[in-house]
Design a protein around this motif. Structure first.
Motif, PDB file in Angstrom:
ATOM      1  N   VAL A   1       1.149  -1.576   0.093  1.00  0.00           N
ATOM      2  CA  VAL A   1      -0.165  -0.415   0.107  1.00  0.00           C
ATOM      3  C   VAL A   1       0.742   0.674   0.022  1.00  0.00           C
ATOM      4  O   VAL A   1       1.729   1.869   0.625  1.00  0.00           O
ATOM      5  CB  VAL A   1      -1.073  -0.208   1.522  1.00  0.00           C
ATOM      6  N   HIS A   2       0.902   2.264  -0.543  1.00  0.00           N
ATOM      7  CA  HIS A   2       1.040   3.526  -1.335  1.00  0.00           C
ATOM      8  C   HIS A   2       0.246   3.824  -0.679  1.00  0.00           C
ATOM      9  O   HIS A   2      -0.601   4.914  -1.362  1.00  0.00           O
ATOM     10  CB  HIS A   2       2.497   3.204  -2.422  1.00  0.00           C
ATOM     11  N   LEU A   3       0.583   5.097   0.235  1.00  0.00           N
ATOM     12  CA  LEU A   3      -0.149   6.296  -0.108  1.00  0.00           C
ATOM     13  C   LEU A   3       0.867   8.367   0.495  1.00  0.00           C
ATOM     14  O   LEU A   3       2.147   7.710   0.474  1.00  0.00           O
ATOM     15  CB  LEU A   3      -1.082   6.718   1.913  1.00  0.00           C
ATOM     16  N   ARG A   4      -0.264   8.906   0.254  1.00  0.00           N
ATOM     17  CA  ARG A   4       1.220  10.075   0.439  1.00  0.00           C
ATOM     18  C   ARG A   4      -0.616  11.398   0.568  1.00  0.00           C
ATOM     19  O   ARG A   4      -1.559  11.497   1.206  1.00  0.00           O
ATOM     20  CB  ARG A   4       1.457  10.972  -0.966  1.00  0.00           C
ATOM     21  N   CYS A   5      -0.057  12.228   1.513  1.00  0.00           N
ATOM     22  CA  CYS A   5      -0.397  13.575   1.715  1.00  0.00           C
ATOM     23  C   CYS A   5       0.416  14.783   1.875  1.00  0.00           C
ATOM     24  O   CYS A   5       1.856  15.231   1.810  1.00  0.00           O
ATOM     25  CB  CYS A   5      -0.496  13.313   3.537  1.00  0.00           C
ATOM     26  N   ILE A   6      -0.434  15.917   0.934  1.00  0.00           N
ATOM     27  CA  ILE A   6       0.015  16.840   0.311  1.00  0.00           C
ATOM     28  C   ILE A   6      -1.076  17.690   0.376  1.00  0.00           C
ATOM     29  O   ILE A   6      -2.006  17.942   0.500  1.00  0.00           O
ATOM     30  CB  ILE A   6       0.034  16.703  -0.960  1.00  0.00           C
ATOM     31  N   ASP A   7       0.119  18.718   1.306  1.00  0.00           N
ATOM     32  CA  ASP A   7      -0.648  19.657   1.995  1.00  0.00           C
ATOM     33  C   ASP A   7       0.230  21.773   1.606  1.00  0.00           C
ATOM     34  O   ASP A   7       1.114  21.949   2.298  1.00  0.00           O
ATOM     35  CB  ASP A   7      -1.025  20.218   3.059  1.00  0.00           C
ATOM     36  N   SER A   8       0.007  21.465  -0.030  1.00  0.00           N
ATOM     37  CA  SER A   8       1.203  22.694  -0.284  1.00  0.00           C
ATOM     38  C   SER A   8       0.679  24.067   0.669  1.00  0.00           C
ATOM     39  O   SER A   8       1.795  24.853   1.036  1.00  0.00           O
ATOM     40  CB  SER A   8       0.535  23.544  -1.579  1.00  0.00           C
TER      41      SER A   8
ATOM     42  N   ARG B   1       0.579  24.185   3.771  1.00  0.00           N
ATOM     43  CA  ARG B   1       1.149  24.159   5.287  1.00  0.00           C
ATOM     44  C   ARG B   1       2.607  23.165   4.506  1.00  0.00           C
ATOM     45  O   ARG B   1       3.145  22.932   5.479  1.00  0.00           O
ATOM     46  CB  ARG B   1       1.110  23.223   6.136  1.00  0.00           C
ATOM     47  N   ASN B   2       3.296  23.139   3.474  1.00  0.00           N
ATOM     48  CA  ASN B   2       4.755  22.923   3.379  1.00  0.00           C
ATOM     49  C   ASN B   2       4.258  21.433   3.465  1.00  0.00           C
ATOM     50  O   ASN B   2       5.854  20.810   4.180  1.00  0.00           O
ATOM     51  CB  ASN B   2       5.662  23.615   3.171  1.00  0.00           C
ATOM     52  N   LYS B   3       3.090  20.577   3.295  1.00  0.00           N
ATOM     53  CA  LYS B   3       3.647  18.840   4.067  1.00  0.00           C
ATOM     54  C   LYS B   3       2.770  18.001   2.801  1.00  0.00           C
ATOM     55  O   LYS B   3       2.447  18.204   1.895  1.00  0.00           O
ATOM     56  CB  LYS B   3       2.000  18.905   4.730  1.00  0.00           C
ATOM     57  N   ARG B   4       4.231  17.641   2.730  1.00  0.00           N
ATOM     58  CA  ARG B   4       4.165  16.774   1.332  1.00  0.00           C
ATOM     59  C   ARG B   4       5.102  15.436   1.844  1.00  0.00           C
ATOM     60  O   ARG B   4       6.157  14.949   2.205  1.00  0.00           O
ATOM     61  CB  ARG B   4       5.514  16.931   0.081  1.00  0.00           C
ATOM     62  N   ARG B   5       4.077  14.028   2.050  1.00  0.00           N
ATOM     63  CA  ARG B   5       4.588  13.006   3.007  1.00  0.00           C
ATOM     64  C   ARG B   5       4.279  11.955   2.545  1.00  0.00           C
ATOM     65  O   ARG B   5       3.372  11.837   1.162  1.00  0.00           O
ATOM     66  CB  ARG B   5       4.072  13.049   4.060  1.00  0.00           C
ATOM     67  N   PHE B   6       5.070  10.747   2.391  1.00  0.00           N
ATOM     68  CA  PHE B   6       4.640   9.320   2.060  1.00  0.00           C
ATOM     69  C   PHE B   6       4.314   8.275   3.200  1.00  0.00           C
ATOM     70  O   PHE B   6       5.207   8.669   3.882  1.00  0.00           O
ATOM     71  CB  PHE B   6       5.042   8.679   0.677  1.00  0.00           C
ATOM     72  N   TYR B   7       4.173   7.631   2.727  1.00  0.00           N
ATOM     73  CA  TYR B   7       3.634   5.920   4.045  1.00  0.00           C
ATOM     74  C   TYR B   7       3.554   4.805   2.483  1.00  0.00           C
ATOM     75  O   TYR B   7       2.744   5.232   2.029  1.00  0.00           O
ATOM     76  CB  TYR B   7       2.633   6.622   4.862  1.00  0.00           C
ATOM     77  N   ALA B   8       4.283   3.684   2.506  1.00  0.00           N
ATOM     78  CA  ALA B   8       4.436   2.932   1.929  1.00  0.00           C
ATOM     79  C   ALA B   8       4.869   1.945   3.454  1.00  0.00           C
ATOM     80  O   ALA B   8       5.125   1.621   4.018  1.00  0.00           O
ATOM     81  CB  ALA B   8       6.006   2.720   0.964  1.00  0.00           C
ATOM     82  N   LEU B   9       3.708   0.590   3.117  1.00  0.00           N
ATOM     83  CA  LEU B   9       3.067  -0.155   3.918  1.00  0.00           C
ATOM     84  C   LEU B   9       3.425  -1.858   2.525  1.00  0.00           C
ATOM     85  O   LEU B   9       3.085  -1.834   1.683  1.00  0.00           O
ATOM     86  CB  LEU B   9       1.801   0.136   4.546  1.00  0.00           C
ATOM     87  N   SER B  10       4.417  -2.841   3.131  1.00  0.00           N
ATOM     88  CA  SER B  10       4.367  -4.056   2.588  1.00  0.00           C
ATOM     89  C   SER B  10       4.269  -5.123   3.738  1.00  0.00           C
ATOM     90  O   SER B  10       4.979  -4.865   4.410  1.00  0.00           O
ATOM     91  CB  SER B  10       5.844  -3.973   1.223  1.00  0.00           C
ATOM     92  N   VAL B  11       3.772  -6.172   3.273  1.00  0.00           N
ATOM     93  CA  VAL B  11       3.867  -7.042   3.868  1.00  0.00           C
ATOM     94  C   VAL B  11       5.084  -8.216   3.072  1.00  0.00           C
ATOM     95  O   VAL B  11       4.828  -8.754   1.960  1.00  0.00           O
ATOM     96  CB  VAL B  11       2.840  -8.029   3.700  1.00  0.00           C
TER      97      VAL B  11
ATOM     98  N   THR C   1      -5.424   6.966   6.165  1.00  0.00           N
ATOM     99  CA  THR C   1      -6.298   7.798   4.754  1.00  0.00           C
ATOM    100  C   THR C   1      -6.888   8.934   6.018  1.00  0.00           C
ATOM    101  O   THR C   1      -7.426   9.810   6.113  1.00  0.00           O
ATOM    102  CB  THR C   1      -7.191   6.416   5.026  1.00  0.00           C
ATOM    103  N   ARG C   2      -7.492   7.963   7.558  1.00  0.00           N
ATOM    104  CA  ARG C   2      -8.375   8.900   8.634  1.00  0.00           C
ATOM    105  C   ARG C   2      -7.574  10.052   8.576  1.00  0.00           C
ATOM    106  O   ARG C   2      -8.384  11.460   8.554  1.00  0.00           O
ATOM    107  CB  ARG C   2      -8.331   8.623   9.297  1.00  0.00           C
ATOM    108  N   ARG C   3      -5.877   9.990   8.747  1.00  0.00           N
ATOM    109  CA  ARG C   3      -5.248  11.402   8.535  1.00  0.00           C
ATOM    110  C   ARG C   3      -4.857  12.166   7.846  1.00  0.00           C
ATOM    111  O   ARG C   3      -4.437  13.589   7.471  1.00  0.00           O
ATOM    112  CB  ARG C   3      -4.031  11.420   9.931  1.00  0.00           C
ATOM    113  N   GLY C   4      -5.470  11.789   6.857  1.00  0.00           N
ATOM    114  CA  GLY C   4      -5.435  12.577   5.466  1.00  0.00           C
ATOM    115  C   GLY C   4      -5.084  11.725   4.499  1.00  0.00           C
ATOM    116  O   GLY C   4      -4.425  12.687   3.013  1.00  0.00           O
ATOM    117  N   TYR C   5      -3.889  11.122   4.741  1.00  0.00           N
ATOM    118  CA  TYR C   5      -2.795  10.419   3.606  1.00  0.00           C
ATOM    119  C   TYR C   5      -4.422   9.575   1.965  1.00  0.00           C
ATOM    120  O   TYR C   5      -5.339   9.253   2.202  1.00  0.00           O
ATOM    121  CB  TYR C   5      -2.383   9.136   4.134  1.00  0.00           C
TER     122      TYR C   5
END
Length: 115
Positions: A38-45, A47-57, A103-107
């Motif tokens: 699963v690959h997620l990202r959260c971008i809020d220009s 607030r200069n917020k550009r984050r990613f979160y990757a999960l792998s089994v 996802t609940r936190r905006g990703y």
């Protein structure tokens, strides 16, 4: 070149398709396919917020299953964490719950080209 399924694929290497599925069972018998990446990202220009979160089994060399997480700022090397599980089921359950929390936190899910 551009992907046939996505007109503007993301330029970041960690932004692969949202889910990758593979057969998971310890005895070599093909079972139902389940999402393992699963690959997620959260971008809020604003607030200069550009984050990613990757999960792998992934299966380890010792027969255990690992939930591997990587997170950080897009374009910068992220942090890694690996949690071990005795079987694929609990690892996939943990992946699902973490993806739900993010996802609940905006990703949002990232769809792109596979690497």
């Amino acid at each position: 070149s551009q992907s046939a399924t996505h007109p503007n694929p993301p330029p970041f290497a960690h932004e692969r398709p949202f889910t990758k599925k593979r057969a998971l069972d310890g005895q070599g018998v093909e079972s139902a396919l389940v999402p393992t990446d699963v690959h997620l990202r959260c971008i809020d220009s604003a607030r200069n917020k550009r984050r990613f979160y990757a999960l792998s089994v992934q299966r380890t060399l010792f027969g255990e299953w690992a939930l591997v997480r990587e997170w950080g700022r897009i374009g910068v090397g992220g942090r890694l964490r690996s949690d071990l599980y005795p079987s694929a089921g609990p690892a996939i359950d943990a992946l699902t719950e973490l993806a739900r929390q993010k996802t609940r936190r905006g990703y949002v899910a990232v769809f792109g080209t596979s690497s």
